[in-house]
Design a protein around this motif. Structure first.
Motif, PDB file in Angstrom:
ATOM      1  N   LEU A  63       0.606  -1.329   0.055  1.00 29.29           N
ATOM      2  CA  LEU A  63      -0.114  -0.002   0.046  1.00 29.29           C
ATOM      3  C   LEU A  63       1.196   1.123   0.053  1.00 29.29           C
ATOM      4  O   LEU A  63       0.492   2.510  -0.750  1.00 29.29           O
ATOM      5  CB  LEU A  63      -0.676   0.068   1.052  1.00 29.29           C
ATOM      6  CG  LEU A  63      -2.078  -1.512   1.214  1.00 29.29           C
ATOM      7  CD1 LEU A  63      -2.847  -1.337   2.254  1.00 29.29           C
ATOM      8  CD2 LEU A  63      -3.009  -0.417  -0.447  1.00 29.29           C
ATOM      9  N   TRP A  64       1.781   1.705   0.706  1.00 21.73           N
ATOM     10  CA  TRP A  64       2.600   2.370   0.987  1.00 21.73           C
ATOM     11  C   TRP A  64       3.342   3.032  -0.171  1.00 21.73           C
ATOM     12  O   TRP A  64       3.543   3.793  -0.747  1.00 21.73           O
ATOM     13  CB  TRP A  64       3.828   2.022   1.903  1.00 21.73           C
ATOM     14  CG  TRP A  64       4.885   2.992   2.045  1.00 21.73           C
ATOM     15  CD1 TRP A  64       4.149   4.644   1.985  1.00 21.73           C
ATOM     16  CD2 TRP A  64       5.696   3.311   2.307  1.00 21.73           C
ATOM     17  NE1 TRP A  64       5.752   5.644   2.517  1.00 21.73           N
ATOM     18  CE2 TRP A  64       6.627   4.715   2.428  1.00 21.73           C
ATOM     19  CE3 TRP A  64       7.008   2.229   1.900  1.00 21.73           C
ATOM     20  CZ2 TRP A  64       7.897   4.905   2.225  1.00 21.73           C
ATOM     21  CZ3 TRP A  64       8.292   2.198   2.663  1.00 21.73           C
ATOM     22  CH2 TRP A  64       9.156   3.721   3.285  1.00 21.73           C
ATOM     23  N   GLN A  66       3.268   0.898  -3.408  1.00 25.23           N
ATOM     24  CA  GLN A  66       2.059   1.085  -4.879  1.00 25.23           C
ATOM     25  C   GLN A  66       3.237   0.412  -6.425  1.00 25.23           C
ATOM     26  O   GLN A  66       3.542   1.157  -7.147  1.00 25.23           O
ATOM     27  CB  GLN A  66       1.410   1.733  -5.444  1.00 25.23           C
ATOM     28  CG  GLN A  66       0.915   3.101  -4.162  1.00 25.23           C
ATOM     29  CD  GLN A  66       0.220   4.493  -5.038  1.00 25.23           C
ATOM     30  OE1 GLN A  66       0.388   4.638  -5.479  1.00 25.23           O
ATOM     31  NE2 GLN A  66      -0.462   4.314  -3.333  1.00 25.23           N
ATOM     32  N   TRP A  68       1.924  -1.612  -8.176  1.00 33.31           N
ATOM     33  CA  TRP A  68       1.400  -1.199  -9.528  1.00 33.31           C
ATOM     34  C   TRP A  68       1.629  -0.472 -10.040  1.00 33.31           C
ATOM     35  O   TRP A  68       1.569   0.070 -11.594  1.00 33.31           O
ATOM     36  CB  TRP A  68      -0.428  -1.963  -8.832  1.00 33.31           C
ATOM     37  CG  TRP A  68      -0.710  -0.650  -8.320  1.00 33.31           C
ATOM     38  CD1 TRP A  68      -1.053   0.273  -8.618  1.00 33.31           C
ATOM     39  CD2 TRP A  68      -1.314  -1.330  -7.240  1.00 33.31           C
ATOM     40  NE1 TRP A  68      -1.881   0.446  -7.318  1.00 33.31           N
ATOM     41  CE2 TRP A  68      -1.342  -0.188  -6.343  1.00 33.31           C
ATOM     42  CE3 TRP A  68      -0.162  -2.769  -6.185  1.00 33.31           C
ATOM     43  CZ2 TRP A  68      -1.538  -0.035  -4.731  1.00 33.31           C
ATOM     44  CZ3 TRP A  68      -0.753  -2.371  -5.063  1.00 33.31           C
ATOM     45  CH2 TRP A  68      -1.379  -0.978  -3.725  1.00 33.31           C
ATOM     46  N   VAL A  69       2.166   0.626  -9.719  1.00 30.25           N
ATOM     47  CA  VAL A  69       2.222   2.243  -9.989  1.00 30.25           C
ATOM     48  C   VAL A  69       3.364   1.912 -10.797  1.00 30.25           C
ATOM     49  O   VAL A  69       4.119   2.716 -11.685  1.00 30.25           O
ATOM     50  CB  VAL A  69       2.109   3.151  -9.303  1.00 30.25           C
ATOM     51  CG1 VAL A  69       2.553   4.544 -10.076  1.00 30.25           C
ATOM     52  CG2 VAL A  69       0.705   3.339  -9.007  1.00 30.25           C
TER      53      VAL A  69
END
Length: 100
Positions: A63-64, A66, A68-69
């Motif tokens: 989450l921190w 990311q 996938w980005v």
């Protein structure tokens, strides 16, 4: 008619030779083993905490950072690698303890 009788007699002999000993021999009853316990019942609180910490670490870094980005390498280095190395060390240490 004698050919049919001979074939039936051969079949009867085969049946007697193969199936009668299995039906007559009474071996001692097999000792039943206790069914294996499910893995979750075997795990202690310490192992459960380690597994939960690993999952939370991976989720938090995902989450921190990311990945996938576009931060896949950073995620592998800071998120997945510590978990993999940590569990690898535990696995190796368990192997040495088991050998003693």
């Amino acid at each position: 008619m004698s050919g049919l009788t001979e074939i039936l007699l051969i079949l009867l002999i085969i049946v007697v030779l193969f199936f009668l000993p299995r039906m007559v021999s009474r071996s001692a009853p097999a000792v039943r083993k206790a069914p294996p316990q499910p893995l979750l019942k075997k795990l202690s609180g310490r192992w459960r905490l380690a597994i939960l910490a690993s999952v939370v670490w991976l989720a938090a870094t995902a989450l921190w950072l990311q990945p996938w980005v576009g931060n896949q390498n950073l995620f592998v280095g800071l998120g997945a690698a510590p978990v993999i190395v940590g569990w690898g060390v535990v696995w190796v240490m368990a192997g040495f303890r088991k050998r003693r």
